[in-house]
Design an enzyme around this catalytic site. Structure first.
Site, PDB file in Angstrom:
ATOM      1  N   HIS A   6       6.393 -10.810   1.211  1.00 28.44           N
ATOM      2  CA  HIS A   6       6.001  -9.742   2.391  1.00 28.44           C
ATOM      3  C   HIS A   6       7.469  -9.054   2.678  1.00 28.44           C
ATOM      4  CE1 HIS A   6       1.886 -10.427   2.614  1.00 28.44           C
ATOM      5  NE2 HIS A   6       2.118 -11.776   2.089  1.00 28.44           N
ATOM      6  N   ASP A  62       7.519  -5.009   2.867  1.00 26.14           N
ATOM      7  CA  ASP A  62       7.703  -4.463   4.176  1.00 26.14           C
ATOM      8  C   ASP A  62       9.039  -3.540   3.854  1.00 26.14           C
ATOM      9  OD1 ASP A  62       5.949  -5.831   5.357  1.00 26.14           O
ATOM     10  OD2 ASP A  62       7.463  -7.101   6.563  1.00 26.14           O
ATOM     11  N   ASP A  64      -1.888   6.160  -0.739  1.00 28.06           N
ATOM     12  CA  ASP A  64      -2.186   4.888  -0.791  1.00 28.06           C
ATOM     13  C   ASP A  64      -1.351   4.228  -2.063  1.00 28.06           C
ATOM     14  OD1 ASP A  64      -4.005   2.628  -0.164  1.00 28.06           O
ATOM     15  OD2 ASP A  64      -4.501   2.707  -2.487  1.00 28.06           O
ATOM     16  N   ASN A  91       3.475  -7.661  -2.594  1.00 30.33           N
ATOM     17  CA  ASN A  91       3.468  -8.909  -1.695  1.00 30.33           C
ATOM     18  C   ASN A  91       3.671 -10.117  -2.509  1.00 30.33           C
ATOM     19  OD1 ASN A  91       4.227  -7.411   0.592  1.00 30.33           O
ATOM     20  ND2 ASN A  91       1.820  -7.051   1.069  1.00 30.33           N
ATOM     21  N   GLU A 138      -1.067  -0.264   3.425  1.00 31.83           N
ATOM     22  CA  GLU A 138      -0.257   0.561   2.652  1.00 31.83           C
ATOM     23  C   GLU A 138      -0.812   1.869   2.522  1.00 31.83           C
ATOM     24  OE1 GLU A 138      -3.431  -1.018  -0.106  1.00 31.83           O
ATOM     25  OE2 GLU A 138      -2.367  -1.783   1.175  1.00 31.83           O
TER      26      GLU A 138
END
Length: 177
Positions: free
Chosen positions: A113, A117, A100, A108, A143
């Site tokens: 974003h 990504d 995680d 973000n 994530e």
């Protein structure tokens, strides 16, 4: 005349000519029918291949994460079920790791974003390079990633987790994405 099973057979030029004419009329039709059947067979084969490719794409879409192209959660759950069945059947060790990214929301929020990504794709690439062919790295959600390590005891799993952690620490700075 000559008979066959009690039926008299007559040979006269007119009936033979009629049979020959009928035969000559049928041969091109049979040839044309054969060509049409061949064309239909080829068309069906092309359609079968197209459907086979479409089915493969549907299967890929159903089992892969669109962003990272890793196996998705559904596929990971199936793989985990299979690994657990092997564990019960054969008694081989099995390790499971969850990865995680802490404070990923900040990436973000601060960088957008598109950068988030890119980070997830790069994480998938780096973590995937550290695993064996028998291991499974899957996108669990957001994530979060899951790693299934069949045939792996606790010490080897901890070492693999550290290897993944070091690979992730090697991610470039946010400005490099």
């Amino acid at each position: 005349g000559i008979g066959w099973c009690g039926w008299p057979l007559r040979f006269d030029g007119r009936s033979e000519l009629l049979h020959l004419g009928t035969l000559l009329l049928c041969i091109p039709g049979i040839g044309l029918l054969g060509l049409q059947m061949s064309a239909v067979r080829q068309r069906l084969e092309r359609e079968r291949l197209r459907l086979q490719e479409a089915l493969a794409e549907i299967e890929r879409l159903a089992t892969r994460d669109a962003l990272t192209d890793l196996p998705n959660r559904r596929h990971a759950e199936q793989a985990l079920d299979a690994a657990l069945a092997r564990l019960r059947r054969l008694g081989e060790p099995l390790a499971l790791a969850l990865v995680d990214l802490d404070r990923f929301k900040l990436v973000n929020d601060q960088h957008g974003h598109a950068v988030g990504d890119a980070v997830l794709r790069r994480l998938a690439e780096l973590a995937g390079q550290t695993l064996r062919r028998t291991d499974l790295l899957a996108r669990w959600g957001g994530e979060e990633f899951m790693v299934v390590l069949p045939g792996t005891g606790l010490d080897a799993a901890m070492a693999m987790a550290q290897t993944i952690r070091h690979a992730l620490l090697a991610l470039p700075a946010m400005g490099d994405f």
